[in-house]
Design a protein around this motif. Structure first.
Motif, PDB file in Angstrom:
ATOM      1  N   TYR A  28       0.870  -1.188   0.000  1.00 39.70           N
ATOM      2  CA  TYR A  28       0.000   0.000   0.000  1.00 39.70           C
ATOM      3  C   TYR A  28       0.901   1.230   0.000  1.00 39.70           C
ATOM      4  CZ  TYR A  28      -3.644   3.322   1.365  1.00 39.70           C
ATOM      5  OH  TYR A  28      -4.522   4.381   1.383  1.00 39.70           O
ATOM      6  N   CYS A  30       0.802   5.589  -0.260  1.00 39.04           N
ATOM      7  CA  CYS A  30      -0.083   6.752  -0.219  1.00 39.04           C
ATOM      8  C   CYS A  30       0.044   7.535  -1.520  1.00 39.04           C
ATOM      9  CB  CYS A  30       0.265   7.639   0.972  1.00 39.04           C
ATOM     10  SG  CYS A  30      -0.067   6.797   2.530  1.00 39.04           S
ATOM     11  N   HIS A 236       1.371  11.671   9.196  1.00 40.05           N
ATOM     12  CA  HIS A 236       0.407  10.802   8.496  1.00 40.05           C
ATOM     13  C   HIS A 236       0.567   9.316   8.838  1.00 40.05           C
ATOM     14  CE1 HIS A 236      -2.527   9.640   5.592  1.00 40.05           C
ATOM     15  NE2 HIS A 236      -1.668   9.061   4.780  1.00 40.05           N
ATOM     16  N   GLU A 240      -1.772   6.745  10.976  1.00 36.01           N
ATOM     17  CA  GLU A 240      -2.344   5.516  10.383  1.00 36.01           C
ATOM     18  C   GLU A 240      -2.036   4.321  11.290  1.00 36.01           C
ATOM     19  OE1 GLU A 240      -1.373   4.381   6.382  1.00 36.01           O
ATOM     20  OE2 GLU A 240      -1.343   6.448   5.697  1.00 36.01           O
TER      21      GLU A 240
HETATM   22 ZN   LIG Z   1      -1.815   7.490   3.498  1.00 42.33          ZN
END
Ligand SMILES: [Zn+2]
Length: 452
Positions: A28, A30, A236, A240
């Motif tokens: 994953y 961003c 960020h 998360e």
């Molecule tokens: Zn992100």
């Protein structure tokens, strides 16, 4: 299978890639906030993680690459107001532009590109869990994460609480129990033209929660690799990690990979600094091949210099590869050159060291040239992982367009004659990805190299 080791920001160490299930590797990264066209710096994670996924597939893994699109955000509201347009169509237009611009990199699309606005149900459900656990609180329609409820908060970015400025400014300051807390949900404000229903009031998600929700939806909790720019480590990614750890009692990901920033004129390329070049303009000016080669010339963790000098060097590299390709013959490469190919893949397996891998390519090319050209298989195998194998067959023997490119040009003319502009544009982009630009001449359209 070769052991692949990657630098993990959280532990500060190189860690072996150990998938949860068989060969499956969830990645994953961003993605962009779509309020303007992306700049070359924004494209770095797209390139790094697309190429990493290609490498993992080459090694026999089954990667799933997810790169999200943040399509609801303060920056989008601000840009929409400044442009006198509604925010949702602006975000839609910029999402399409982002996809068109990154298509031209010729590295394929991620397996999934979720939108924040299509993930609202999962976001609301995740916030509800945090509220139930006492790790979040609602005030006047906003919801905040109680940072001190997570004893491991700060373990990714290794910051002390006094260095933990959430970057939310004065917004919501009087509603927060603690200045360290950050927004999970923001009540709709004057001038914001999109909102969704939630049990605590109408509004829209904060930025950090969307990634926890999207990553879990598509990859589960505890997936293999979470990536992004090093400017996202705090707040960020710290946020998360805290959200998922607190809601699920498990770590979001196994390895946190962060790419360094692009530097232009001695500073980080950023809209706020004003030293940006759009990815679109960069590809128009220098050609797709030189831009991709420039990206792999720096190790992903290092800052990357974007300058006339480094771009010119990349363009020279592209030319060297094309010239070497003209001497090559189709078929197997000599056995005694296999160690160079092995060096290439070993460098990538060791924290994705593309500069060392590229050095193996140059040694291979030098040796092939010395022998007057050899079988091309090994070089094609190496370059295909980087998305540069087109250099081996993008042109015919005379240096002009090959038959495939000529055929695309003819199909584009047919589409234009039929007034199918979307198809004509699509073919133009496909040609651009191969390094060809369509120019009109006295004798009709012709293909010229996009490089200067
Ligand atoms: Zn992100």
């Amino acid at each position: 299978m070769r052991t692949i080791r990657l630098h993990d920001t959280r532990s500060g160490e190189l860690r072996p890639l150990t998938p949860r299930n068989g060969d499956a590797v969830g990645i994953y990264a961003c993605g962009p906030t779509v309020y303007a066209r992306i700049h070359v710096g924004n494209a770095r994670p797209f390139v790094v993680f697309s190429q990493l996924a290609r490498f993992l597939a080459h090694e026999g893994y089954d990667p799933t690459l997810v790169i999200n699109v943040t399509d609801v955000n303060d920056k989008i509201y601000t840009a929409a107001v400044a442009g006198g347009v509604p925010s949702a169509p602006l975000a839609e237009e910029m999402t399409a532009a982002y996809k068109a611009d990154t298509d031209r990199l010729g590295l394929g699309r991620p397996d999934a590109e979720p939108l924040a606005t299509e993930t609202i149900d999962s976001i609301v459900a995740l916030i509800s869990v945090l509220l139930d656990r006492g790790a979040a609180y609602a005030v006047d329609g906003d919801v905040y994460f109680r940072v001190r409820s997570d004893p491991e908060y700060g373990s990714l970015s290794k910051r002390r609480p006094d260095q933990m400025e959430q970057g939310e400014g004065v917004e919501g300051a009087e509603r927060k129990e603690d200045p360290l807390d950050f927004a999970l949900w923001k009540a709709q404000k004057e001038g914001e033209d999109t909102s969704w229903d939630a049990p605590w009031g109408r509004g829209r998600p904060g930025w950090h929660i969307e990634c926890s929700a999207m990553a879990e939806d598509l990859l589960g909790v505890g997936f293999e690799i979470h990536g992004g720019g090093s400017d996202l480590i705090f707040p960020h990614h710290e946020n998360e990690a805290a959200q998922t750890r607190t809601a699920r009692g498990a770590e979001l990901t196994r390895i946190w990979m962060h790419n360094g920033m692009l530097q232009l004129g001695g500073e980080k390329m950023a809209k706020s600094v004003g030293n940006i070049e759009s990815l679109h303009d960069a590809i128009e000016t220098w050609g797709r091949d030189a831009i991709v080669l420039l990206f792999v010339s720096s190790h992903y963790r290092q800052p990357m210099q974007y300058s006339e000098e480094t771009l010119a060097a990349a363009r020279t590299g592209v030319r060297r590869l094309r010239e070497a390709a003209r001497l090559l013959k189709p078929g197997p490469s000599p056995e005694d050159m296999a160690p160079l190919r092995d060096r290439f893949f070993a460098a990538l397996a060791d924290d994705f060291r593309t500069p060392e891998a590229l050095a193996a390519v140059w040694d291979w090319v030098r040796e092939s040239n010395r022998r007057g050209g050899v079988g091309s298989d090994d070089l094609r195998e190496m370059l295909s992982v980087l998305g540069l194998d087109n250099l081996l067959d993008a042109e015919g023997a005379d240096g002009g367009p090959d038959a495939g490119a000529q055929e695309l040009l003819e199909r584009r003319e047919q589409a234009r004659a039929a007034r199918d502009w979307a198809e004509a544009d699509r073919i133009r982009d496909e040609l651009a990805a191969q390094g060809w630009q369509v120019r009109d001449s006295a004798t009709g359209p012709e293909l010229v190299r996009t490089e200067r």
